[in-house]
Structure formats: structure tokens, C-alpha cells
Design an enzyme around this catalytic site. Structure first.
Site, short mmCIF file in Angstrom:
data_model
loop_
_atom_site.label_atom_id
_atom_site.label_comp_id
_atom_site.label_asym_id
_atom_site.label_seq_id
_atom_site.Cartn_x
_atom_site.Cartn_y
_atom_site.Cartn_z
N GLY A 141 0.83 -1.21 0.00
CA GLY A 141 0.00 0.00 0.00
C GLY A 141 0.86 1.25 0.00
O GLY A 141 0.67 2.17 -0.83
N ASP A 189 2.37 -9.83 7.13
CA ASP A 189 1.48 -10.65 6.27
C ASP A 189 2.25 -11.41 5.18
O ASP A 189 1.71 -12.36 4.61
CB ASP A 189 0.43 -9.75 5.59
CG ASP A 189 -0.32 -8.88 6.59
OD1 ASP A 189 -0.46 -9.29 7.75
OD2 ASP A 189 -0.75 -7.77 6.21
N ARG A 215 -9.70 -29.86 25.36
CA ARG A 215 -10.45 -28.84 24.62
C ARG A 215 -9.89 -28.63 23.22
O ARG A 215 -8.75 -29.00 22.95
CB ARG A 215 -10.33 -27.49 25.34
CG ARG A 215 -11.24 -27.34 26.51
CD ARG A 215 -10.93 -26.03 27.22
NE ARG A 215 -11.84 -25.82 28.32
CZ ARG A 215 -11.61 -24.98 29.33
NH1 ARG A 215 -10.50 -24.29 29.38
NH2 ARG A 215 -12.50 -24.84 30.28
N HIS A 223 -2.17 -7.74 17.82
CA HIS A 223 -0.96 -6.97 17.59
C HIS A 223 0.27 -7.49 18.33
O HIS A 223 1.38 -6.98 18.13
CB HIS A 223 -1.21 -5.50 17.94
CG HIS A 223 -2.24 -4.88 17.05
ND1 HIS A 223 -3.58 -5.13 17.19
CD2 HIS A 223 -2.11 -4.09 15.95
CE1 HIS A 223 -4.24 -4.49 16.23
NE2 HIS A 223 -3.38 -3.86 15.47
O1 F6P Z 1 -0.94 -5.53 7.48
C1 F6P Z 1 -0.53 -5.81 8.75
C2 F6P Z 1 -1.70 -5.99 9.70
O2 F6P Z 1 -1.19 -6.30 10.97
C3 F6P Z 1 -2.74 -7.01 9.25
O3 F6P Z 1 -2.32 -8.31 9.49
C4 F6P Z 1 -3.94 -6.55 10.06
O4 F6P Z 1 -5.14 -6.91 9.41
C5 F6P Z 1 -3.79 -5.06 10.09
O5 F6P Z 1 -2.42 -4.78 9.82
C6 F6P Z 1 -4.16 -4.39 11.38
O6 F6P Z 1 -3.96 -3.02 11.25
P1 F6P Z 1 -4.15 -1.92 12.40
O7 F6P Z 1 -2.77 -1.49 12.80
O8 F6P Z 1 -4.90 -0.82 11.74
O9 F6P Z 1 -4.89 -2.53 13.53
#
Ligand code: F6P
Length: 356
Positions: free
Chosen positions: A112, A136, A171, A278
Site C-alpha cells: 500500500g 502478512d 479442549r 498486535h
Molecule cells: O498488514 C498488517 C496488519 O497487521 C494485518 O495483518 C492486520 O489486518 C492489520 O495490519 C491491522 O492493522 P491496524 O494497525 O490498523 O490494527
């Protein structure tokens, strides 16, 4: 090349500080360049006064190499896409670059960021070189991006921790991992962490298929299981699970809960869900990510010095190479059916969807 800038753009990940460190040492020690770290992604060049720091040996005297995140700051809000009503942010960025007297700019970002910055670079005569980073691992033309290995290690560690509690309670433990529209993190960590089921956006699954796998394990007296699911996997009705937050943004998240509820409503199997989130981004970088980031940093500075602009450094067949940014962003790198890891998962008896 006398003065260069570095910026980190998009979501953070492990290895960014290692890349910045490597760029600085190559630029300073080999070419005697002045190196500016631009703060908070492109924001540092857009705002006035400009926000940047001149990097020096002391900047790296601590343990930045080993720290997650980016000490320069970043943003993934895509602020340059939405035109400001009063001023043209692209123009501010271009002017900022020239005001700072930059001869070149290294962008550490995902597809991006590269896409947006490449267009601006063309308009404003900015000399850019890119380094791919994203947990990713979905940037084209490179086998690996910085941050992927760290995320896979975090997810694998999570599976290891979930395994013991899965066994204790008999589980099914479900781990939801990130990855945007690609299943690389889920596939790699699932194999490394001994998952029984791996669900990725690229391969169609069925709840029936998952339950068959768990029942078949039960017959062998195995009453616990590990399921990894990538955040962009769709529900059986074909829709992604998306949350709308108070800030108006829509984000992926919640497919783990969906899978758990489906299994629990159709069987007597007890499920629990962990959404890793995160944690995958902020962890200290693995050795592999530090090494890759360092090697990318050196190569990127050399590209600038040679006047080879509009390029991205890449890792292919155990070599660092360069490709055009266009080549890198033209295709989104998904997990392909012929990926050797798909065959590996199948041969390990992992349910990965309704394929043979
Ligand atoms: O592109 C990296 C990523 O961590 C994705 O895996 C996830 O969908 C997105 O960014 C989360 O982004 P944000 O920082 O906006 O929560």
C-alpha cells in the site's frame, strides 16, 4: 548522494529498527552520507515544521536492533489518500522532501505504502528505493518481507502455550492470527506449532470438514486439538467477519469465535478462542528478521548510490536482488495451491480445507 532520508510506513513489525540501523551504517561509513530519519511515516514530510531527526552513531548505541516497532514512528491511516480540504498533502510531501535537501529516500513499507509513494515520487521527482516489510508476507516479488518471521514465531509460541492447556482440559483451542487477505502466518505457524486444523482465506473449508477431523481424532482417543484460523477466512455464508469501530473504521476480527460457536453448536467439543492480534507485530524481532532487515538495508543504500531508483529490494532463492516497485506491487502474494507448505500440511494429516 549526500543526504538521504528513511521513513517507515504502514503497520509496524519486528525488524524495522534493525533495517534503519543498517541503512545508517552503510550510508555513513561507506559513503559518508548524512542520514535523516523522518518521523511518523510520511507525516514528518507533510507537516510544518518538518519532523525528522539526523541519525548518528549514538542513536544506535543502545539495543534498538532488538526492539520491536519503529523508533521513527509510522502510520497506516492512508492519510495521503484522503485529500485535505485546505492543502494538498502530496504537494506538502514533495516540497518537504526538497526543503530537506534530500538526494534520495528509503521507504520501508508494504504494498500500500509503495503504491502511494511511487506515484508521488514520479510527480515530484523524488528518488526512492523501497524495502518490503509486513507481517502478512503478501508483497509480491520477494520470498520474505521483514516482520513475517517474527509474527510466525509469536504465533508458534502461542500454539505451544495453548497445546498444554488444550491437553489438560481436553479442549479445542482456536488461535486467530493476522495476515490480511493472505494465509501465510496461519499456514507457517500452524505447521510449526503442530496444529490439527489450519484455515486460510485461499482454501475453501467446511464446518463439516473440521468436525470430521476432530471426530476422527476422538476415535484415536485424542480429545484435544489446535485450530489456527487466519483473520480473513470467511464464514460459510461467504462473508468475512468485520467489526466496525467507533472511529468509523472497519477491521477484520472474530472468525475464531465463529468457528468455535459452529463447532460447539454441532458437537460436545469444548472450544476456547485466542485472538493474537498486535502481539504478532510488537514482538522483538527474531534473528532471521534482524538479519534480513540488515541485509536489505545495505542493498537499499547501494541502490541509491548507484542511481537505481524506483526499485524494491527483494529476497529470492537465498539472494538479495532488486526488482522494480511495479513488479512488486502488481500482484498480491497469496498462498498458492502449489505452495510446498500446502502439501506439507496435507501430508501431516492437517485439515486445511476441502482439498486432497
Ligand atoms: O498488514 C498488517 C496488519 O497487521 C494485518 O495483518 C492486520 O489486518 C492489520 O495490519 C491491522 O492493522 P491496524 O494497525 O490498523 O490494527
Amino acid at each position: 548522494m549526500k543526504k538521504i532520508g528513511i521513513l517507515t510506513s504502514g503497520g509496524d513489525c519486528g525488524g524495522l529498527n534493525a533495517a534503519i540501523r543498517s541503512i545508517f551504517f552503510r550510508a555513513k561509513n561507506k559513503y559518508g552520507m548524512t542520514v535523516f530519519g523522518i518521523k511518523n511515516g510520511t507525516t514528518g514530510l507533510v507537516q510544518r515544521p518538518l519532523d525528522f531527526i539526523e541519525l548518528n552513531q549514538k542513536t544506535f548505541s543502545g539495543y534498538l536492533l532488538k526492539q520491536g516497532g519503529t523508533f521513527l514512528g509510522t502510520t497506516n491511516k492512508g492519510s495521503l489518500k484522503a485529500k485535505d480540504k485546505i492543502v494538498d498533502q502530496e504537494k506538502l510531501l514533495i516540497d518537504g522532501y526538497h526543503q530537506l535537501g534530500l538526494d534520495g529516500l528509503i521507504i520501508i513499507g508494504g504494498d500500500g505504502s509503495m503504491n502511494i509513494l511511487q506515484k508521488i515520487a514520479k510527480k515530484g521527482n523524488l528518488k526512492i528505493v523501497a524495502i518490503p516489510k509486513t507481517i502478512d508476507n503478501d508483497v509480491g516479488a520477494t520470498d520474505f518481507s521483514i516482520g513475517f518471521d517474527t509474527a510466525v514465531n509469536v504465533a508458534t509460541q502461542a500454539l505451544d502455550n495453548l497445546h498444554s492447556t488444550a491437553v489438560s482440559h481436553s479442549r479445542s483451542m482456536i488461535l486467530e492470527v493476522m495476515g490480511r487477505d493472505a494465509g501465510h502466518i496461519a499456514l507457517s505457524s500452524g505447521i510449526a506449532g503442530g496444529a490439527d486444523v489450519i484455515l486460510i482465506p485461499e482454501i475453501k473449508y467446511s464446518i463439516k470438514g473440521i468436525i470430521n477431523k476432530l471426530n476422527e481424532m476422538k476415535k484415536r482417543d485424542v480429545k484435544h486439538s489446535l485450530i489456527v484460523v487466519a483473520e480473513a477466512v470467511k464464514m460459510e455464508n461467504g462473508k468475512k467477519v468485520i467489526h466496525e469501530f467507533k472511529d468509523g473504521q472497519k477491521r477484520l476480527g472474530g472468525i475464531g469465535e465463529y468457528i468455535a460457536n459452529q463447532i460447539m453448536s454441532k458437537t460436545d467439543i469444548e472450544c476456547r478462542v485466542t485472538a493474537l492480534g498486535h502481539v504478532q507485530r510488537g514482538a522483538p524481532p527474531t534473528a532471521n528478521d534482524r538479519i534480513l532487515a540488515s541485509a536489505f538495508g545495505v542493498y537499499a543504500v547501494d541502490l541509491l548510490e548507484k542511481g537505481k531508483f524506483d526499485k524494491m529490494v527483494a529476497y529470492k532463492n537465498r539472494k538479495i536482488i532488486d526488482v522494480t516497485i511495479n513488479e512488486a506491487i502488481k500482484t498480491y502474494k497469496n498462498v498458492e495451491r502449489n505452495d510446498p507448505l500446502v502439501e506439507t500440511a496435507l501430508s501431516l494429516g492437517i485439515y486445511i480445507g476441502d482439498i486432497k
